[in-house]
Each structure stands twice: as C-alpha cells, then as structure tokens.
Design a protein around this motif. Structure first.
Motif, PDB file in Angstrom:
ATOM      1  N   ALA A  58      71.577  76.583  -7.396  1.00 19.30           N
ATOM      2  CA  ALA A  58      71.848  75.473  -6.637  1.00 19.30           C
ATOM      3  C   ALA A  58      72.372  74.126  -7.388  1.00 19.30           C
ATOM      4  O   ALA A  58      73.431  73.607  -6.958  1.00 19.30           O
ATOM      5  CB  ALA A  58      70.348  75.077  -6.079  1.00 19.30           C
ATOM      6  N   ILE A  59      71.909  73.892  -8.536  1.00 21.05           N
ATOM      7  CA  ILE A  59      72.341  72.923  -9.346  1.00 21.05           C
ATOM      8  C   ILE A  59      73.968  73.136  -9.633  1.00 21.05           C
ATOM      9  O   ILE A  59      74.620  72.365  -9.414  1.00 21.05           O
ATOM     10  CB  ILE A  59      71.512  72.786 -10.775  1.00 21.05           C
ATOM     11  CG1 ILE A  59      70.318  72.421 -10.029  1.00 21.05           C
ATOM     12  CG2 ILE A  59      72.273  71.856 -11.470  1.00 21.05           C
ATOM     13  CD1 ILE A  59      69.225  72.421 -11.775  1.00 21.05           C
ATOM     14  N   LYS A  60      74.207  74.355 -10.027  1.00 28.34           N
ATOM     15  CA  LYS A  60      75.834  74.577 -10.301  1.00 28.34           C
ATOM     16  C   LYS A  60      76.462  74.321  -9.018  1.00 28.34           C
ATOM     17  O   LYS A  60      77.848  73.839  -9.119  1.00 28.34           O
ATOM     18  CB  LYS A  60      75.761  76.078 -10.825  1.00 28.34           C
ATOM     19  CG  LYS A  60      74.986  76.191 -12.329  1.00 28.34           C
ATOM     20  CD  LYS A  60      75.475  77.734 -12.673  1.00 28.34           C
ATOM     21  CE  LYS A  60      74.802  77.991 -14.123  1.00 28.34           C
ATOM     22  NZ  LYS A  60      74.933  79.194 -14.661  1.00 28.34           N
ATOM     23  N   GLY A 110      61.574  66.753  -1.812  1.00 26.37           N
ATOM     24  CA  GLY A 110      62.321  65.600  -1.048  1.00 26.37           C
ATOM     25  C   GLY A 110      62.622  64.421  -1.939  1.00 26.37           C
ATOM     26  O   GLY A 110      62.902  64.801  -3.340  1.00 26.37           O
ATOM     27  N   GLY A 111      62.744  63.392  -1.697  1.00 25.64           N
ATOM     28  CA  GLY A 111      63.142  62.288  -2.385  1.00 25.64           C
ATOM     29  C   GLY A 111      62.102  61.225  -2.743  1.00 25.64           C
ATOM     30  O   GLY A 111      61.914  61.356  -4.014  1.00 25.64           O
ATOM     31  N   THR A 112      61.251  60.662  -2.108  1.00 26.75           N
ATOM     32  CA  THR A 112      60.595  59.705  -2.463  1.00 26.75           C
ATOM     33  C   THR A 112      59.106  60.432  -3.299  1.00 26.75           C
ATOM     34  O   THR A 112      59.123  60.054  -4.522  1.00 26.75           O
ATOM     35  CB  THR A 112      59.687  59.145  -1.267  1.00 26.75           C
ATOM     36  OG1 THR A 112      60.764  58.252  -0.587  1.00 26.75           O
ATOM     37  CG2 THR A 112      58.734  58.161  -1.693  1.00 26.75           C
ATOM     38  N   GLY A 113      58.636  61.602  -2.872  1.00 28.91           N
ATOM     39  CA  GLY A 113      57.567  62.155  -3.315  1.00 28.91           C
ATOM     40  C   GLY A 113      58.014  62.637  -4.835  1.00 28.91           C
ATOM     41  O   GLY A 113      57.199  62.538  -5.768  1.00 28.91           O
ATOM     42  N   SER A 114      59.198  63.521  -4.844  1.00 31.01           N
ATOM     43  CA  SER A 114      59.525  64.011  -5.965  1.00 31.01           C
ATOM     44  C   SER A 114      59.960  63.136  -7.149  1.00 31.01           C
ATOM     45  O   SER A 114      60.002  63.403  -8.159  1.00 31.01           O
ATOM     46  CB  SER A 114      60.501  65.217  -5.737  1.00 31.01           C
ATOM     47  OG  SER A 114      61.877  64.662  -5.345  1.00 31.01           O
ATOM     48  N   SER A 115      60.570  61.930  -6.657  1.00 31.46           N
ATOM     49  CA  SER A 115      60.900  61.101  -7.767  1.00 31.46           C
ATOM     50  C   SER A 115      59.682  60.122  -8.100  1.00 31.46           C
ATOM     51  O   SER A 115      59.661  59.557  -9.255  1.00 31.46           O
ATOM     52  CB  SER A 115      62.045  60.198  -7.204  1.00 31.46           C
ATOM     53  OG  SER A 115      61.791  59.606  -5.973  1.00 31.46           O
ATOM     54  N   GLU A 168      65.778  76.489   1.929  1.00 32.60           N
ATOM     55  CA  GLU A 168      65.714  75.019   2.433  1.00 32.60           C
ATOM     56  C   GLU A 168      67.193  74.331   1.981  1.00 32.60           C
ATOM     57  O   GLU A 168      67.241  73.390   2.594  1.00 32.60           O
ATOM     58  CB  GLU A 168      64.706  74.301   1.839  1.00 32.60           C
ATOM     59  CG  GLU A 168      63.339  74.352   2.918  1.00 32.60           C
ATOM     60  CD  GLU A 168      62.478  73.326   2.583  1.00 32.60           C
ATOM     61  OE1 GLU A 168      62.344  72.575   3.565  1.00 32.60           O
ATOM     62  OE2 GLU A 168      61.611  73.491   1.756  1.00 32.60           O
ATOM     63  N   GLY A 169      67.772  74.636   1.185  1.00 34.64           N
ATOM     64  CA  GLY A 169      69.126  74.261   0.785  1.00 34.64           C
ATOM     65  C   GLY A 169      69.099  73.675  -0.741  1.00 34.64           C
ATOM     66  O   GLY A 169      67.928  73.831  -1.413  1.00 34.64           O
ATOM     67  N   THR A 170      70.336  73.465  -1.218  1.00 34.80           N
ATOM     68  CA  THR A 170      70.754  73.387  -2.647  1.00 34.80           C
ATOM     69  C   THR A 170      70.148  71.966  -3.432  1.00 34.80           C
ATOM     70  O   THR A 170      69.452  71.958  -4.375  1.00 34.80           O
ATOM     71  CB  THR A 170      72.119  73.268  -2.987  1.00 34.80           C
ATOM     72  OG1 THR A 170      72.681  72.418  -1.897  1.00 34.80           O
ATOM     73  CG2 THR A 170      72.585  74.755  -2.771  1.00 34.80           C
TER      74      THR A 170
END
Length: 368
Positions: free
Chosen positions: A337-339, A115-120, A148-150
């Motif tokens: 996914a990053i590429k 996710g956004g908050t937890g992973s950062s 789940e998506g890139t």
C-alpha cells in the motif's frame, strides 16, 4: 481502589469509550437520562479527544466535560502528518485536561490504527504521558479491514511502529477482521466489536480491584504485559447453562474468543487468566488442568478466581505475544500500500497528463 484513566482518541476510540461508559456508568433514570454512577470498584476517569466535533456530538454516554474538541475543520482527513501538527499545536491544552483529573495508577489509550486523529494523536499522547508521569500506559489499538484502502493500511503500519517507539508499556491488539464473523449490517458490526472490546476492558478493570480466591492484581498485569514483544490481546467467554468451566476457558483462548488472530499455544509468551462465577460452577481441578496446559506452552500464567453467587462462569485471558504472524501479514500488505501511494504520487507529479491537456489551448481565446 485503583485510579484509572481511559482515553479514547479519534472516532473509533470515542465510540469504544462511549460503549465503556454505557456499561460502566450508564444507569437510566425515570426521566430517560443517563446518570454517571459507577457500578465498578475503581475510580475511572474517561476522556474523549477528537478533531471532528460531529464524532464527539454522537457520544451518548460520555459527559460533555469529558469530550475534548481540538478545532481543525472536521478532522484531519486520514492524514497522520496533519494530525501530528495539530496535536503539537494543542498539546498543552490536552495535557492540562488530563492533569486536572488527578493522579492515576494506570492509563489505557484506545484508538484505531488506521484513521487520522487517533492514529496520529495516540503515539504522541503516550509519549507525553510517559515523560510526565510514572504510571503505566497501555494502548488498545484496533486494526483495519485488510481491504479498507491503501491510506488506512499505511496509517496502521506507521501508527503501530510509532506507539511502540513512544514508550508505551504494551499494545493490546484488536482486529476489525472480526467484523466479518459477526455478520449483520455495517453499523451493527462496528457496534458489536466496540462492545466486545468494552466488555473485556471492563471485566479486566473490575477483576483488578476485586477480592479473589487466587489473587491477580495490577502488579501481575504489569508483569504479564512486560513479557513478549510488547504486543498482547485479550480473550473472553461467558459460559452457557450447564457448560463446564474447562470449556469456557478453552473458548476464551480459541480464535473466536480473542480480539486478534493468534494461536496462543504457539505465539503467546505470558498470560493472565481470570475466572468469575458461582462457587459451585468453578471446578478447581478443571481450572488447574486448563491453566497447566496453557502454562506448559507459554511459561508463566497468573490465575485469579472471583466468586460471584449465581453467576455462570466467565473467563478473561490476557496474553502477551512473542510473535504475531497475522501482524506480519498485515505489514506485508501495508508495504504494498505504501509503495502504491508513493508510485501514484510520483506519476502525478512527473507525467502531469492533465496539464498537457490544458496546454493544448494555450494562446487561444474562445469565439462566440
């Protein structure tokens, strides 16, 4: 008595923390309220942190004073760069909330990697805790579905790397791929894996503060977690009626008992095995045979036995990993996914097909 801090970051971390509080503190009164009365021996402090206030409001078993809302609209939109800036801006407030709760012997920080908050927030929080305190900090990290998506895949790859570099004393892996095995609808599947993680953490905390026939304690846990590549997972199994304890140990170490896909006899480097149950059901010969089998593959195994009258055998195994083929597979997918995201961004900025479409009416006015 151990003093333990558990922090849940982001939506996933909040929900697992709430599952822990439900089991560890949730005692329903005749008024239908839940009273925070611990049934475990340790002094456990819990804190939920999130930028999305609705996620905090959904928590049913965590006190309002233990929910820290970091105002930023309604989350950071799975953008770790935004999340890092938000944490930096609110770092003093977050650390003050933690420090007001006293001194601790150990800390667990729970998060999703995707996710956004937890992973950062988690890598930066771990780094702050390690710089300011001398207690060990372990991160419990939940990996995403591979489909789940890139954005989630690339977040997971960078989050894990950042946590390793933050100074964390170990990363305990759980994997949402287990949701596929659990069946049911999406909500029950997510609740199921949250409960699996909560049950394992609570069993561990209870065991570390219990009297044992064969002792394992926080010092042994630290030694186990310091082995391998800084990665670990946890297995658990509760025996059925008349099941021998050796079978319960085998099932705790099997893929169905683990939170992360690994062959423990091939990839693990150290282990702690804790068995709890009625004395009559704990055959020392069976326990010794299974522990010796594990130690012949992984090296040192700490063994603890807790006698609880009338209980069927329950087995918890903490295993550090010297390699993790499933994690290598995840990173291979994450690289793609990053590429993909990078190439898409370049195409949008370079081609500007939509701009060309609009340019066709430059200099023209509508006629009515």
């Amino acid at each position: 008595m151990l003093n333990i801090l558990i922090v849940g970051n982001g939506q996933c971390g909040n929900r697992i923390l709430d599952a822990i509080n439900r089991e560890a503190f949730g005692k329903k009164s005749r008024f239908g309220k839940y009273l925070s009365q611990q049934k475990y021996k340790s002094n456990v402090e819990t804190i939920a942190i999130n930028t999305a206030v609705n996620d905090l409001k959904e928590m049913k078993f965590t006190k309002a004073k233990d929910r820290i809302h970091i105002p930023h609209l309604h989350g950071v939109g799975a953008n770790r760069n935004v999340g890092k800036h938000v944490f930096e801006d609110n770092k003093t407030h977050i650390m003050r909330q933690i420090e007001e709760r006293g001194n601790f012997d150990v800390c667990f920080v729970i998060t999703s990697a995707s996710g956004g908050t937890g992973s950062s927030f988690t890598p930066m929080l771990v780094k702050e805790l390690k710089e300011k305190h001398d207690f060990p900090v372990y991160s419990v990290v939940v990996l995403p579905f591979r489909e789940e998506g890139t954005l989630y895949l690339q977040n997971a790859a960078f989050c894990l790397r950042d946590i390793r570099e933050s100074g964390a004393d170990g990363i305990i892996l759980a994997d949402n791929q287990y949701l596929k095995q659990m069946g049911g609808n999406v909500e029950s599947a997510y609740n199921g894996i949250n409960d699996m993680i909560a049950k394992r953490i609570l069993f561990l905390l209870d065991a570390l503060d219990s009297e044992m026939m064969m002792v394992t304690d926080l010092g042994d846990f630290k030694t186990v977690m310091s082995g391998g590549a800084g990665l670990a997972t946890i297995g658990f199994y509760e025996a059925k009626e008349d099941m021998p304890v050796r079978t319960a140990i085998q099932k705790a170490l099997s893929p169905s008992g683990l939170l992360f896909s690994t062959d423990v006899y091939d990839e693990a480097s150290r282990a702690m095995v804790i068995i709890r149950g009625d004395r009559e059901r704990l055959s020392i010969d069976e326990i010794s045979t299974e522990v010796e089998k594990l130690s012949s593959a992984v090296g040192h195994v700490f063994k603890g036995i807790i006698v609880r009258d009338g209980e069927l055998p329950q087995v918890l195994a903490v295993l550090t990993l010297e390699s993790a083929s499933e994690l290598e597979n995840l990173y291979a997918i994450a690289v793609d996914a990053i590429k993909y995201e990078r190439d898409k961004k370049e195409r949008v900025s370079n081609v500007k097909e939509v701009d060309r479409a609009f340019s066709q009416i430059d200099g023209m006015d509508p006629s009515y």
